[in-house]
Design a protein around this motif. Structure first.
Motif, PDB file in Angstrom:
ATOM      1  N   LYS A  20       4.007  -9.024  -7.779  1.00  0.00           N
ATOM      2  CA  LYS A  20       2.794  -9.462  -8.467  1.00  0.00           C
ATOM      3  C   LYS A  20       2.464  -8.485  -9.605  1.00  0.00           C
ATOM      4  N   ASP A  21       2.225  -9.034 -10.792  1.00  0.00           N
ATOM      5  CA  ASP A  21       1.743  -8.281 -11.962  1.00  0.00           C
ATOM      6  C   ASP A  21       2.709  -7.211 -12.452  1.00  0.00           C
ATOM      7  N   ARG A  22       3.995  -7.378 -12.191  1.00  0.00           N
ATOM      8  CA  ARG A  22       4.970  -6.463 -12.761  1.00  0.00           C
ATOM      9  C   ARG A  22       6.352  -7.104 -12.646  1.00  0.00           C
ATOM     10  N   PRO A  23       7.338  -6.617 -13.401  1.00  0.00           N
ATOM     11  CA  PRO A  23       8.655  -7.257 -13.393  1.00  0.00           C
ATOM     12  C   PRO A  23       9.318  -7.223 -12.019  1.00  0.00           C
TER      13      PRO A  23
ATOM     14  N   PRO B 214       9.512   4.354 -12.007  1.00  0.00           N
ATOM     15  CA  PRO B 214       9.691   4.455 -13.457  1.00  0.00           C
ATOM     16  C   PRO B 214       8.811   3.492 -14.242  1.00  0.00           C
ATOM     17  N   TRP B 215       8.530   2.318 -13.693  1.00  0.00           N
ATOM     18  CA  TRP B 215       7.639   1.380 -14.381  1.00  0.00           C
ATOM     19  C   TRP B 215       6.237   1.966 -14.486  1.00  0.00           C
ATOM     20  N   LEU B 216       5.728   2.498 -13.384  1.00  0.00           N
ATOM     21  CA  LEU B 216       4.391   3.076 -13.387  1.00  0.00           C
ATOM     22  C   LEU B 216       4.344   4.310 -14.276  1.00  0.00           C
TER      23      LEU B 216
ATOM     24  N   HIS C   3       0.842  -1.192   0.000  1.00  0.00           N
ATOM     25  CA  HIS C   3       0.000   0.000   0.000  1.00  0.00           C
ATOM     26  C   HIS C   3       0.880   1.246   0.000  1.00  0.00           C
ATOM     27  N   SER C   4       0.285   2.371  -0.336  1.00  0.00           N
ATOM     28  CA  SER C   4       1.032   3.628  -0.297  1.00  0.00           C
ATOM     29  C   SER C   4       1.063   4.207   1.112  1.00  0.00           C
ATOM     30  N   THR C   5       0.433   3.539   2.043  1.00  0.00           N
ATOM     31  CA  THR C   5       0.401   3.985   3.435  1.00  0.00           C
ATOM     32  C   THR C   5       0.736   2.817   4.355  1.00  0.00           C
TER      33      THR C   5
ATOM     34  N   VAL D 218       4.432   0.680  -5.338  1.00  0.00           N
ATOM     35  CA  VAL D 218       3.284   0.092  -4.645  1.00  0.00           C
ATOM     36  C   VAL D 218       2.956  -1.223  -5.352  1.00  0.00           C
ATOM     37  N   ALA D 219       3.319  -2.318  -4.720  1.00  0.00           N
ATOM     38  CA  ALA D 219       3.123  -3.637  -5.327  1.00  0.00           C
ATOM     39  C   ALA D 219       3.203  -4.694  -4.236  1.00  0.00           C
ATOM     40  N   GLU D 220       2.618  -5.845  -4.515  1.00  0.00           N
ATOM     41  CA  GLU D 220       2.657  -6.967  -3.573  1.00  0.00           C
ATOM     42  C   GLU D 220       3.887  -7.817  -3.850  1.00  0.00           C
ATOM     43  N   ILE D 221       4.669  -8.072  -2.805  1.00  0.00           N
ATOM     44  CA  ILE D 221       5.857  -8.918  -2.927  1.00  0.00           C
ATOM     45  C   ILE D 221       5.428 -10.381  -2.908  1.00  0.00           C
TER      46      ILE D 221
END
Length: 717
Positions: free
Chosen positions: A94-97, A418-420, A39-41, A78-81
């Motif tokens: 999850k869902d990104r490199p 940078p990905w986002l 999350h961003s928080t 902001v991503a799930e590990i």
């Protein structure tokens, strides 16, 4: 690459490390630093029971990691590990490199132990809090008991918080074997919380599971040394045993020679030694040892028989209280902790010269007046007088009226990830073709990188390209080439190097039959908007630390959602209502009113003037946008965009005027002024705007798979 420090998890230790680097930038390790969190928080655990009880608001217990990372010059992802590859030094998401790293620090918290019980786990906290909101409607005496499984300190504190939240609902505290302290037992009885002990007790029905925690299982799967609870084992320098480039702290870690139970107290105290050793490691200096104290004072919140807040003080086996003064003491400690994360604006709010910082994204667009003057001076006035969202390159012999379209767009980095940012740029550029009813087929990119270490540049480029591909490939489009440049000015000194990336994207369409024009409005047309406005002010205010993190999350969720499926569906509706779609565009840097003015054109097909009736109350705004506009926040491009207000009173050069129906919005009120500002707010990844006949409008508004909103009509002037 070299010099990339990856902070996995936004726990208390990492939050305090970032605060240290924000307040003392000279101590920040050189090179690239990235924080990854789901999350961003982050929620401050010490105040969560008070949040459950209703003593605190969500804002009061929330640490804004986006702003904190921004202050510290750190990239926020902001991503799930999902995993860790130690051999290749990759953190899997999850869902990104995956993210490559040179050094890794783990502070990913803990989750509730797996159980056959049906109750909602207390950890992670965010799903548990959402679950309690669903239970709020069932808080009367008539409902069945709400059960809290686990009579440890966490379970007892949650039980007291639930009693304050629901004064009447039956509550049960169920322990399999442990008994609460006698002092706590009496307080539970006074609060009319039934505590039950026994391994065969039924625990069916609604409730929370507070039966202990363990570290996320992917840590053990990665091959890290762990204890029985899956916590990563470190030495006294917080370096993972056998992994000299990995550190760990907080609830997911334990010092092998000095084990302590998972607790926010030790996570907070681990922050200083962790920061010192991350700094020392980056400079190849010796690490410092840290031995946490054996015991820590813990303050346990509760409520007396009258429902008033109280607290106990716990030191080892000693329990003192309850007493309201202990609650005040705890409240003071917790509030002082949170005050440490309240920054006065962003470090990026002002430039080195002291002027207000200019906005990024599409708000970096050249003002319309300057653009028109330059086009005229260059002999290209026709491009400004008859604007289209895309140029027709060639007629396609495959079918009458078909054409291949091309457009170009781009902006300086809007976000530090940078990905986002690559994904946002691709979606923003694609919307020019979507506004013509076209399908994106290919793209080429020009990427300007900041002056930095070669490894940093390589990482920024690869992440940006991956983000571009992610947005293009889901549309069936390909990134077929491009060009890279290195900036000749200095790398940004007021934030992460990733903010120095600039992307320009040329997009090409597949052969498109009868592209939709920007102009062609007809009397009787209905104006439809595909999504809410307000991205400009939300990002402008975020640079001053004024945007609520959840509002920025909502905006980003909308912006990262591709509209290509909506366009494909719209094409099918158009075929069943031939001749009903008369004009279309996308709302970007010049705001709704500016781009609406471009749609008006010189006149209607029969030479008569049109008037557009805009329904002010129907124009959708993102959460928080109106409040920020009313407070005086605006994008740096908004003042130039205000020239489009001339359309509202008919005094401008445009032959058609726009009437703004205010309904219950009093003219001259703060909401009226905010609405006027919303009309000229520059949008990044903004909505599509259509002018369609009544039959097609009715069909689109009734379509359950799209979210078109009627904002006005066209009438004879």
């Amino acid at each position: 690459m070299s010099g990339h420090l990856l902070l996995a998890g936004g726990g208390h230790s990492h939050a305090l490390v970032l605060r240290r680097w924000a307040m003392q930038p000279h101590k920040r390790p050189r090179g690239l630093i990235t924080l990854v969190n789901r999350h961003s928080t982050a929620l401050y655990s010490g105040m969560v029971p008070g949040l459950i009880a209703g003593r605190y608001s969500r804002d009061e217990v929330t640490i804004d990691l986006r702003q904190l990372a921004d202050q510290a010059g750190v990239i926020l992802v902001v991503a799930e590990i999902t995993g860790l590859d130690l051999e290749r030094r990759l953190l899997q998401l999850k869902d990104r490199p995956a993210l490559a790293f040179d050094q890794l620090s783990l502070d990913v918290g803990a989750i509730s132990r797996a159980s056959e019980q049906s109750q909602q786990a207390i950890k992670p906290l965010e799903p548990a809090l959402a679950y309690l909101q669903t239970q709020d409607a069932q808080r009367s005496k008539k409902e069945g008991p709400f059960r809290i499984l686990g009579a440890g300190l966490a379970g007892v504190e949650v039980a007291f918080a639930m009693r304050q939240r629901w004064p009447q609902r039956p509550l049960q505290l169920i322990a399999r074997s442990d008994h609460p302290h006698p002092n706590l037992q009496r307080a539970l009885e006074e609060a009319q919380i039934d505590w039950l002990v026994g391994s065969n007790l039924s625990s069916d029905g609604p409730g929370l599971r507070c039966t202990g925690s363990r570290a996320p299982s992917w840590l053990e799967r990665a091959g890290l040394p762990v204890d029985a609870q899956g916590r990563v084992q470190t030495d006294s320098s917080l370096q993972v045993i056998g992994q000299p480039y990995v550190f760990a702290s907080g609830d997911c870690a334990v010092i092998r020679s000095a084990p302590r139970p998972p607790s926010g107290v030790w996570a907070v105290r681990a922050a200083a030694p962790l920061a010192r050793n991350l700094e020392a490691s980056s400079q190849r200096r010796p690490l410092q040892r840290w031995r946490p104290q054996r015991r820590a004072l813990q303050l346990l919140g509760g409520a007396d028989r009258n429902g008033q807040p109280t607290a106990w003080a716990l030191w080892g086996r000693w329990l003192v209280g309850p007493h309201p003064l202990l609650w005040r003491w705890k409240q003071r400690i917790d509030r002082r902790f949170m005050e440490r994360f309240q920054f006065q604006g962003s470090m990026r709010t002002r430039s080195e010269g002291g002027d207000a910082m200019l906005c990024r994204g599409c708000a970096a667009k050249l003002p319309a007046a300057a653009l028109e003057t330059a086009l005229s001076a260059a002999g290209l006035a026709h491009l400004g007088s008859a604007p289209e969202d895309a140029a027709q390159l060639t007629a396609d012999p495959a079918g009458e009226g078909s054409a291949i379209l091309q457009s170009v767009d781009g902006f300086p980095a809007l976000v530090s990830d940078p990905w986002l940012n690559g994904r946002l740029t691709a979606l923003h550029a694609s919307s020019d073709l979507w506004a013509c009813g076209a399908t994106v087929q290919s793209a080429q990119a020009v990427i300007t990188l900041p002056r930095a270490d070669a490894g940093v540049q390589q990482w920024l480029l690869s992440q940006t390209l991956a983000g571009l591909r992610a947005a293009l490939e889901e549309q069936g489009a390909a990134l077929i080439g491009g060009h890279t440049l290195e900036a000749r000015d200095s790398a940004p000194t007021d934030g992460s190097p990733s903010l120095g990336v600039q992307v320009v994207l040329t997009v090409n369409s597949a052969p498109t039959r009868r592209p939709w024009p920007k102009r062609g409005l007809q009397a009787g047309d209905v104006l439809l908007l595909s999504r809410a406005l307000g991205t400009g002010v939300l990002f402008a205010a975020s640079m001053a630390g004024a945007t609520r993190p959840e509002d920025l999350d909502t905006a980003l969720a909308q912006m990262t959602n591709s509209q290509h499926t909506m366009v494909e569906r719209l094409r099918r509706f158009e075929r069943s209502h031939p001749g009903e779609l008369h004009a279309a565009t996308d709302i970007t840097g010049f705001g709704l009113l500016g781009h609406l003015g471009e749609m008006l054109g010189p006149s209607t097909s029969d030479g008569h003037r049109l008037q557009l009736q805009l329904d002010g109350a129907a124009i959708p705004a993102l959460p928080g946008a109106f409040a920020l506009l009313e407070a005086g926040h605006s994008s740096s491009l908004a003042p130039a965009n205000r020239r489009a207000w001339s359309l509202l009173d008919g005094t401008g050069a445009q032959p058609a005027a726009v009437a703004l129906n205010l309904h219950a919005i009093p003219p001259g009120s703060s909401r009226h002024r905010a609405l006027l500002e919303l009309l000229v707010d520059p949008q990044t990844c903004g909505p599509l705007l259509l002018a369609v006949g009544p039959a097609l409008a009715e069909a689109l508004l009734r379509d359950p798979q799209t979210d078109w909103q009627q904002i006005g009509t066209a009438t004879p002037g």
